[in-house]
Design an enzyme around this catalytic site. Structure first.
Site, PDB file in Angstrom:
ATOM      1  N   LYS A 126      -7.241  -9.814   1.160  1.00 47.13           N
ATOM      2  CA  LYS A 126      -6.206 -10.829   0.967  1.00 47.13           C
ATOM      3  C   LYS A 126      -6.836 -12.213   0.778  1.00 47.13           C
ATOM      4  O   LYS A 126      -6.443 -12.967  -0.108  1.00 47.13           O
ATOM      5  CB  LYS A 126      -5.272 -10.861   2.182  1.00 47.13           C
ATOM      6  CG  LYS A 126      -4.686  -9.491   2.592  1.00 47.13           C
ATOM      7  CD  LYS A 126      -3.725  -8.942   1.590  1.00 47.13           C
ATOM      8  CE  LYS A 126      -2.957  -7.736   2.128  1.00 47.13           C
ATOM      9  NZ  LYS A 126      -3.779  -6.587   2.512  1.00 47.13           N
ATOM     10  N   LYS A 161       2.505 -11.148   4.786  1.00 50.16           N
ATOM     11  CA  LYS A 161       1.650  -9.972   4.943  1.00 50.16           C
ATOM     12  C   LYS A 161       0.690 -10.175   6.110  1.00 50.16           C
ATOM     13  O   LYS A 161       0.278 -11.303   6.397  1.00 50.16           O
ATOM     14  CB  LYS A 161       0.779  -9.739   3.697  1.00 50.16           C
ATOM     15  CG  LYS A 161       1.462  -9.667   2.368  1.00 50.16           C
ATOM     16  CD  LYS A 161       0.403  -9.529   1.282  1.00 50.16           C
ATOM     17  CE  LYS A 161       0.977  -9.588  -0.121  1.00 50.16           C
ATOM     18  NZ  LYS A 161      -0.093  -9.486  -1.143  1.00 50.16           N
ATOM     19  N   ARG A 211      -2.602  -2.803 -11.022  1.00 49.32           N
ATOM     20  CA  ARG A 211      -3.950  -2.558 -10.498  1.00 49.32           C
ATOM     21  C   ARG A 211      -4.916  -2.525 -11.673  1.00 49.32           C
ATOM     22  O   ARG A 211      -4.811  -1.674 -12.557  1.00 49.32           O
ATOM     23  CB  ARG A 211      -3.981  -1.247  -9.714  1.00 49.32           C
ATOM     24  CG  ARG A 211      -5.381  -0.738  -9.359  1.00 49.32           C
ATOM     25  CD  ARG A 211      -6.190  -1.704  -8.502  1.00 49.32           C
ATOM     26  NE  ARG A 211      -5.531  -2.066  -7.270  1.00 49.32           N
ATOM     27  CZ  ARG A 211      -5.541  -1.333  -6.162  1.00 49.32           C
ATOM     28  NH1 ARG A 211      -6.185  -0.163  -6.155  1.00 49.32           N
ATOM     29  NH2 ARG A 211      -4.927  -1.745  -5.069  1.00 49.32           N
ATOM     30  N   ARG A 226       2.408  -0.582 -10.845  1.00 49.57           N
ATOM     31  CA  ARG A 226       3.085   0.177  -9.779  1.00 49.57           C
ATOM     32  C   ARG A 226       4.451  -0.470  -9.572  1.00 49.57           C
ATOM     33  O   ARG A 226       4.559  -1.563  -9.012  1.00 49.57           O
ATOM     34  CB  ARG A 226       2.217   0.162  -8.522  1.00 49.57           C
ATOM     35  CG  ARG A 226       0.875   0.870  -8.743  1.00 49.57           C
ATOM     36  CD  ARG A 226      -0.171   0.492  -7.745  1.00 49.57           C
ATOM     37  NE  ARG A 226      -0.513  -0.919  -7.828  1.00 49.57           N
ATOM     38  CZ  ARG A 226      -1.292  -1.539  -6.946  1.00 49.57           C
ATOM     39  NH1 ARG A 226      -1.814  -0.870  -5.937  1.00 49.57           N
ATOM     40  NH2 ARG A 226      -1.551  -2.820  -7.094  1.00 49.57           N
ATOM     41  N   ARG A 234       8.471  -3.428  -2.834  1.00 46.81           N
ATOM     42  CA  ARG A 234       7.037  -3.174  -2.897  1.00 46.81           C
ATOM     43  C   ARG A 234       6.717  -2.152  -3.979  1.00 46.81           C
ATOM     44  O   ARG A 234       7.403  -1.125  -4.097  1.00 46.81           O
ATOM     45  CB  ARG A 234       6.526  -2.669  -1.549  1.00 46.81           C
ATOM     46  CG  ARG A 234       6.685  -3.646  -0.410  1.00 46.81           C
ATOM     47  CD  ARG A 234       6.396  -3.007   0.933  1.00 46.81           C
ATOM     48  NE  ARG A 234       7.321  -1.895   1.207  1.00 46.81           N
ATOM     49  CZ  ARG A 234       7.228  -1.095   2.256  1.00 46.81           C
ATOM     50  NH1 ARG A 234       6.240  -1.263   3.125  1.00 46.81           N
ATOM     51  NH2 ARG A 234       8.103  -0.134   2.444  1.00 46.81           N
ATOM     52  N   ASP A 274      -5.285  -6.788  -7.882  1.00 44.22           N
ATOM     53  CA  ASP A 274      -3.827  -6.662  -7.905  1.00 44.22           C
ATOM     54  C   ASP A 274      -3.259  -7.913  -8.557  1.00 44.22           C
ATOM     55  O   ASP A 274      -3.522  -9.034  -8.100  1.00 44.22           O
ATOM     56  CB  ASP A 274      -3.266  -6.494  -6.494  1.00 44.22           C
ATOM     57  CG  ASP A 274      -3.558  -5.119  -5.925  1.00 44.22           C
ATOM     58  OD1 ASP A 274      -4.046  -4.251  -6.674  1.00 44.22           O
ATOM     59  OD2 ASP A 274      -3.305  -4.913  -4.723  1.00 44.22           O
ATOM     60  N   GLU A 282      -4.424  -9.915  -4.783  1.00 43.46           N
ATOM     61  CA  GLU A 282      -5.415  -9.322  -3.886  1.00 43.46           C
ATOM     62  C   GLU A 282      -6.624  -8.881  -4.689  1.00 43.46           C
ATOM     63  O   GLU A 282      -6.522  -8.591  -5.885  1.00 43.46           O
ATOM     64  CB  GLU A 282      -4.845  -8.113  -3.118  1.00 43.46           C
ATOM     65  CG  GLU A 282      -3.742  -8.440  -2.144  1.00 43.46           C
ATOM     66  CD  GLU A 282      -3.308  -7.222  -1.326  1.00 43.46           C
ATOM     67  OE1 GLU A 282      -4.049  -6.219  -1.297  1.00 43.46           O
ATOM     68  OE2 GLU A 282      -2.228  -7.287  -0.725  1.00 43.46           O
ATOM     69  N   ASN A 284      -9.248  -5.842  -4.097  1.00 48.47           N
ATOM     70  CA  ASN A 284      -9.514  -4.666  -3.273  1.00 48.47           C
ATOM     71  C   ASN A 284     -10.963  -4.226  -3.455  1.00 48.47           C
ATOM     72  O   ASN A 284     -11.391  -3.887  -4.561  1.00 48.47           O
ATOM     73  CB  ASN A 284      -8.567  -3.532  -3.667  1.00 48.47           C
ATOM     74  CG  ASN A 284      -7.120  -3.885  -3.380  1.00 48.47           C
ATOM     75  OD1 ASN A 284      -6.620  -3.643  -2.301  1.00 48.47           O
ATOM     76  ND2 ASN A 284      -6.458  -4.486  -4.359  1.00 48.47           N
TER      77      ASN A 284
END
Length: 312
Positions: A126, A161, A211, A226, A234, A274, A282, A284
């Site tokens: 994050k 979050k 993604r 997504r 979400r 993301d 984000e 990852n």
């Protein structure tokens, strides 16, 4: 060139092979004739400063009824292994941090650890995105309830979050004046002991949380959008989102170009960005997913691209 490849992952018996990116990597290693070994967190050790692991020979196959076989465990120096795929899922907790210290010792002994252990410690998924302010939506990280409430009031609608979550767990969408905001913050802050992150709500989430996968800083040309389903905001696949492959936009490529030099500098060889709308949300680094979905939709071999880079 045959390599010894050890994987550090969550229990392989519990994975869903149709969606598991680590499994895609293991299949590709097998296709290339590499020798596979398996370990979990409890299998790592330091002996006099040397990294050791209790390794089990591993074979994998594309069979939903019987996808792996493990041999007898044996303690080995990790410095003798060519490649370690560090694919343990979050949370990045105390034990995860200790794992990276063992893997760093292995790295110093000559093992190629993907991703770099120090960067796994340093790059919170994050917080790391905040190093690229030109790419992100307005964001606040704080333990102070008043500051977080003021942020929501300023922007009208926000997403809250925890810093150590994954799969959409613990994420709240909230509007200014929501009577549940105090309760949400109590849950996230846990008596001001934990940081929470607040991001201005991005309405384009309805078109998907994209993604984008990068290998040595180079983006795969397709993203997995997504898309939230039903009354869910979400998009995470673990939260019921639907995955739809789409070509990268010019903005997506620009964001990837902004972060790529830092990823390369830090040894982050396989990374998932993301992106919602025009904004990076984000980065990852621990165990990015979506290989299998993109491979299936576009006939590509992302794990193959990764192993090309590793072998090079």
């Amino acid at each position: 060139m045959s390599l010894t490849v050890a994987v550090l992952m969550d229990p392989i018996r519990a994975i869903k092979i149709a969606k598991d990116s680590t499994f895609a990597m293991l299949l590709e290693a097998t296709r290339r004739g590499h020798t596979l070994f398996y370990m979990e967190q409890g299998d790592l050790a330091l002996r006099g400063g040397e990294a050791w692991a209790r390794l089990r020979p591993l074979t994998v196959k594309e069979d939903p009824a019987s996808w792996f076989t493990l041999g007898e465990a044996e303690w080995r120096r990790l410095g003798e292994i060519d490649v370690v795929l560090a694919r343990k899922d979050p949370p990045v907790d105390e034990q995860f941090i200790y794992d990276t210290m063992v893997l760093e010792a292995a790295q110093k002994a000559g093992c190629n650890v993907v991703n770099d252990p120090r960067s796994l410690r340093d790059c919170n998924e994050k917080l790391f995105a905040l190093q690229f302010p030109q790419c992100i939506t307005p964001t606040l990280v704080s333990r102070d309830r008043g500051e977080l409430k003021a942020f929501v009031a300023e922007h009208g609608e926000a997403v809250l979050k925890p810093l150590d979550g994954m799969g959409g767990r613990g994420i709240f969408r909230v509007k200014a004046g929501d009577s549940n905001l105090n309760s949400m913050l109590e849950t996230l802050l846990d008596g001001n002991r934990h940081f929470a992150i607040a991001q201005k709500y991005i309405p384009e989430i309805t078109k998907g949380d994209k993604r984008i996968l990068l290998i040595d800083g180079e983006p795969v040309p397709y993203a997995l959008a997504r898309i939230p389903q039903g009354d869910e905001f979400r998009g995470n696949l673990a939260a019921g989102g639907r995955g739809e492959g789409i070509p990268l936009s010019e903005r997506d490529r620009w964001i990837a170009a902004q972060v790529a030099p830092e990823l390369r500098r830090r040894g982050l060889r396989f990374v998932g960005l993301d992106v919602i709308g025009d904004y990076l949300t984000e980065i990852n680094v621990t165990s990015p997913t979506c290989i299998r979905e993109l491979d299936a939709q576009f006939g590509i071999n992302i794990a193959g691209l990764l192993f090309d880079a590793i072998e090079a």
